[in-house]
Design an enzyme around this catalytic site. Structure first.
Site, PDB file in Angstrom:
ATOM      1  N   LYS A  23      34.375 -30.882 -10.637  1.00 50.32           N
ATOM      2  CA  LYS A  23      34.758 -30.517 -11.940  1.00 50.32           C
ATOM      3  C   LYS A  23      36.236 -29.690 -12.223  1.00 50.32           C
ATOM      4  O   LYS A  23      36.430 -29.134 -11.381  1.00 50.32           O
ATOM      5  CB  LYS A  23      33.365 -29.962 -12.743  1.00 50.32           C
ATOM      6  CG  LYS A  23      32.237 -30.666 -12.745  1.00 50.32           C
ATOM      7  CD  LYS A  23      31.068 -30.006 -13.269  1.00 50.32           C
ATOM      8  CE  LYS A  23      29.638 -30.790 -13.493  1.00 50.32           C
ATOM      9  NZ  LYS A  23      28.505 -29.994 -14.169  1.00 50.32           N
ATOM     10  N   TYR A  63      27.693 -39.098 -19.016  1.00 50.01           N
ATOM     11  CA  TYR A  63      26.490 -38.172 -19.485  1.00 50.01           C
ATOM     12  C   TYR A  63      25.780 -38.830 -20.644  1.00 50.01           C
ATOM     13  O   TYR A  63      25.563 -38.239 -21.700  1.00 50.01           O
ATOM     14  CB  TYR A  63      27.189 -36.845 -19.962  1.00 50.01           C
ATOM     15  CG  TYR A  63      27.675 -35.907 -18.826  1.00 50.01           C
ATOM     16  CD1 TYR A  63      27.014 -35.487 -17.690  1.00 50.01           C
ATOM     17  CD2 TYR A  63      29.059 -35.456 -19.020  1.00 50.01           C
ATOM     18  CE1 TYR A  63      27.519 -34.718 -16.740  1.00 50.01           C
ATOM     19  CE2 TYR A  63      29.599 -34.418 -17.711  1.00 50.01           C
ATOM     20  CZ  TYR A  63      28.669 -34.194 -16.822  1.00 50.01           C
ATOM     21  OH  TYR A  63      29.185 -33.510 -16.015  1.00 50.01           O
ATOM     22  N   ASN A 139      29.134 -25.332 -13.256  1.00 52.45           N
ATOM     23  CA  ASN A 139      28.609 -25.282 -12.081  1.00 52.45           C
ATOM     24  C   ASN A 139      29.399 -26.163 -11.074  1.00 52.45           C
ATOM     25  O   ASN A 139      28.892 -26.633 -10.054  1.00 52.45           O
ATOM     26  CB  ASN A 139      27.247 -25.914 -12.132  1.00 52.45           C
ATOM     27  CG  ASN A 139      26.999 -27.179 -12.911  1.00 52.45           C
ATOM     28  OD1 ASN A 139      28.202 -27.917 -13.110  1.00 52.45           O
ATOM     29  ND2 ASN A 139      25.820 -27.631 -13.158  1.00 52.45           N
ATOM     30  N   HIS A 142      29.512 -32.162  -9.784  1.00 56.91           N
ATOM     31  CA  HIS A 142      28.388 -33.109 -10.138  1.00 56.91           C
ATOM     32  C   HIS A 142      28.042 -33.825  -9.113  1.00 56.91           C
ATOM     33  O   HIS A 142      29.117 -34.342  -8.126  1.00 56.91           O
ATOM     34  CB  HIS A 142      28.875 -34.234 -11.316  1.00 56.91           C
ATOM     35  CG  HIS A 142      28.489 -35.157 -11.656  1.00 56.91           C
ATOM     36  ND1 HIS A 142      26.980 -35.100 -12.441  1.00 56.91           N
ATOM     37  CD2 HIS A 142      28.107 -36.465 -10.923  1.00 56.91           C
ATOM     38  CE1 HIS A 142      26.550 -36.446 -12.253  1.00 56.91           C
ATOM     39  NE2 HIS A 142      27.123 -37.335 -11.432  1.00 56.91           N
ATOM     40  N   GLU A 153      27.228 -44.757 -11.630  1.00 54.19           N
ATOM     41  CA  GLU A 153      28.252 -43.575 -12.035  1.00 54.19           C
ATOM     42  C   GLU A 153      29.323 -44.167 -11.102  1.00 54.19           C
ATOM     43  O   GLU A 153      30.580 -44.194 -11.387  1.00 54.19           O
ATOM     44  CB  GLU A 153      27.700 -42.316 -11.463  1.00 54.19           C
ATOM     45  CG  GLU A 153      26.949 -41.761 -12.553  1.00 54.19           C
ATOM     46  CD  GLU A 153      26.092 -40.469 -12.050  1.00 54.19           C
ATOM     47  OE1 GLU A 153      26.489 -39.958 -10.961  1.00 54.19           O
ATOM     48  OE2 GLU A 153      25.415 -39.820 -12.801  1.00 54.19           O
TER      49      GLU A 153
END
Ligand code: IDP
Ligand code: MG
Length: 175
Positions: A23, A63, A139, A142, A153
């Protein structure tokens, strides 16, 4: 659509592909190489990789179920996070890759993720801080949560001709 992490089932393919995204926080903190090293060390094969700067519209596709699972505030924060800078997206291939990569990544909140996992070792962020700042919890990575998510995805992020078939040295020992 249920996208919770699932344990491996007998009918699942042994060799799997999964999507990992470093990310924007990982890229900006210059820890991409150290995270990638962990996946290479385990023997996962990089079958696709690219740096992209996605917009919120693309983030919504990625998402697509977050609003349903976590509500509109979490989705808004997440869209802000994922589009705030370039990401490195990759497809990794290996034995039970979906489950094993999730294991290495750790649980969603870095503050409570198990030591040794990527999210715990590279971040201290918490839901409380994320909510106070109205961002998604930072975080670092992903990873697809299920085979079904991985299929969706990978197809969203990569064209078929961006995914490569080749042999790694690990295959001499593993396969
Ligand atoms: P996962 O990334 O561990 O699969 P998901 O439930 O799919 O977790 O949520 C997607 C992302 O949304 C998480 O990686 C995290 O960045 C963010 N997120 C999830 N729940 C919360 C929350 O309660 N507050 C803030 N951000 C959240
Ligand atoms: Mg998820």
């Amino acid at each position: 659509m249920a996208t919770e992490q699932k344990k491996e089932e007998k009918s699942d393919p042994i060799i799997q592909r999964t999507l990992v995204i470093l990310k924007p926080d990982a890229v900006q903190r210059a820890i991409a190489g150290r995270i990638l090293q962990r996946f290479e060390d385990v023997g996962f094969k990089i079958v696709g990789m690219k740096m992209v700067w996605v917009d919120e519209a693309f983030g919504k596709k990625h998402y697509f179920d977050v609003e349903e699972r976590h509500g509109p505030k979490v989705l808004q924060g997440l869209l802000k996070n994922i589009s705030e800078g370039p990401v490195i997206a990759m497809v990794l291939e290996g034995v039970a890759a979906v489950e094993q990569v999730r294991k290495m990544v750790g649980s969603t909140e870095p503050k409570s993720a198990a030591p040794g996992t990527i999210r715990a070792d590279f971040s201290q962020h918490s839901y409380a801080l994320a909510d106070a700042k109205q961002v998604g919890v930072k975080n670092v990575v992903h990873a697809s949560a299920s085979l079904k998510d991985a299929a969706y995805e990978i197809n969203l992020w990569f064209r078929p001709d961006e995914l490569h078939t080749y042999k790694t040295v690990h295959e001499v020992h593993v396969f």
